[in-house]
Write a protein that holds these residues in place. Sequence first.
Motif, PDB file in Angstrom:
ATOM      1  N   LEU A  29       0.836  -1.198   0.000  1.00 16.35           N
ATOM      2  CA  LEU A  29       0.000   0.000   0.000  1.00 16.35           C
ATOM      3  C   LEU A  29       0.871   1.248   0.000  1.00 16.35           C
ATOM      4  O   LEU A  29       1.755   1.401   0.842  1.00 16.35           O
TER       5      LEU A  29
ATOM      6  N   SER B  41       1.154   4.783   1.062  1.00 15.67           N
ATOM      7  CA  SER B  41       0.548   5.637   2.070  1.00 15.67           C
ATOM      8  C   SER B  41       1.312   6.946   2.155  1.00 15.67           C
ATOM      9  O   SER B  41       2.286   7.168   1.426  1.00 15.67           O
TER      10      SER B  41
ATOM     11  N   GLU C 155      -4.325   1.880   6.266  1.00 19.75           N
ATOM     12  CA  GLU C 155      -3.271   0.881   6.480  1.00 19.75           C
ATOM     13  C   GLU C 155      -3.806  -0.276   7.326  1.00 19.75           C
ATOM     14  O   GLU C 155      -3.557  -1.454   7.024  1.00 19.75           O
TER      15      GLU C 155
ATOM     16  N   LYS D  25      -4.124  -4.390   6.575  1.00 21.60           N
ATOM     17  CA  LYS D  25      -3.533  -5.419   7.437  1.00 21.60           C
ATOM     18  C   LYS D  25      -4.566  -6.428   7.921  1.00 21.60           C
ATOM     19  O   LYS D  25      -4.229  -7.584   8.198  1.00 21.60           O
TER      20      LYS D  25
ATOM     21  N   TRP E 290       1.605  -8.173   3.754  1.00 20.97           N
ATOM     22  CA  TRP E 290       1.486  -6.753   3.431  1.00 20.97           C
ATOM     23  C   TRP E 290       2.787  -6.012   3.698  1.00 20.97           C
ATOM     24  O   TRP E 290       3.612  -6.423   4.517  1.00 20.97           O
ATOM     25  N   THR E 291       2.940  -4.908   2.997  1.00 16.42           N
ATOM     26  CA  THR E 291       3.983  -3.921   3.250  1.00 16.42           C
ATOM     27  C   THR E 291       3.354  -2.549   3.054  1.00 16.42           C
ATOM     28  O   THR E 291       2.536  -2.368   2.148  1.00 16.42           O
ATOM     29  N   VAL E 292       3.710  -1.607   3.897  1.00 17.06           N
ATOM     30  CA  VAL E 292       3.217  -0.229   3.763  1.00 17.06           C
ATOM     31  C   VAL E 292       4.392   0.673   3.418  1.00 17.06           C
ATOM     32  O   VAL E 292       5.456   0.610   4.050  1.00 17.06           O
TER      33      VAL E 292
ATOM     34  N   ARG F 137       5.200   4.552   3.197  1.00 15.65           N
ATOM     35  CA  ARG F 137       4.760   5.921   3.497  1.00 15.65           C
ATOM     36  C   ARG F 137       5.732   6.900   2.857  1.00 15.65           C
ATOM     37  O   ARG F 137       6.918   6.909   3.199  1.00 15.65           O
TER      38      ARG F 137
ATOM     39  N   ILE G 154       6.905  -1.451   7.535  1.00 15.77           N
ATOM     40  CA  ILE G 154       6.448  -0.113   7.171  1.00 15.77           C
ATOM     41  C   ILE G 154       7.690   0.710   6.847  1.00 15.77           C
ATOM     42  O   ILE G 154       8.555   0.903   7.711  1.00 15.77           O
TER      43      ILE G 154
END
Length: 210
Positions: free
Chosen positions: A33, A35, A46, A50, A56-58, A60, A116
């Motif tokens: 995602l 972000s 976020e 999850k 998942w990986t975020v 930002r 993240i």
Amino acid sequence: MTYYPDLAFPGAKEAVGRFAAFAVERGVRRLVLLSGRGEEGAVASEDALKACGNDWTVVRANWFNQNFSESFFLDPVRSGELALPTGDAVEPFVDADDIADVVVAALTDDRHIGRIYELSGPRLLSFHDVARELSAATGRTITYIPVSVDDYRAALRELGEPEEFADLFTLIVDGRNASLVHGVREALGREPRDFADYAKEAAATGVWDA
């Protein structure tokens, strides 16, 4: 996954959650995602990602270099005037190519699952600095003109753009992101691209020709 116009806007959390659930139901194993750094409103999106049970990986990110050549700052640069409600605030603009490289790594390497990453460029720039860099790259005079938020909202209305875009400048003005972070180095083992290098390459394409 990206969400337009911004993950902090109303409806983003629900849309991200529905899409992630739809993808997982159909066998998608990993989602990344995009972000925003320092955006409290984006955290709900976020969390929706999850909660879907996938890897998942975020990522930002700070404001993009490419906002000046591919998005809402393009026409102002072409006209020679950046009229924005940012005062003397600074931002460590990040290159979209660096974001893309981190996302590819996150999709293809298990080391990035559950991480993240916060991404910025290698230095802090005010919009005065940006105007100087763009002037040097284009050989033209690009001027930065600080304006009020109300005036900027009025300009957005005239252009038919969402007035909420004006709220995003709070992320710059209040200083919450006025520091460097090192997600590019953490994910890729190299330093992020500098704004001056981006500006020279973009100028060579003719995108900013008046």
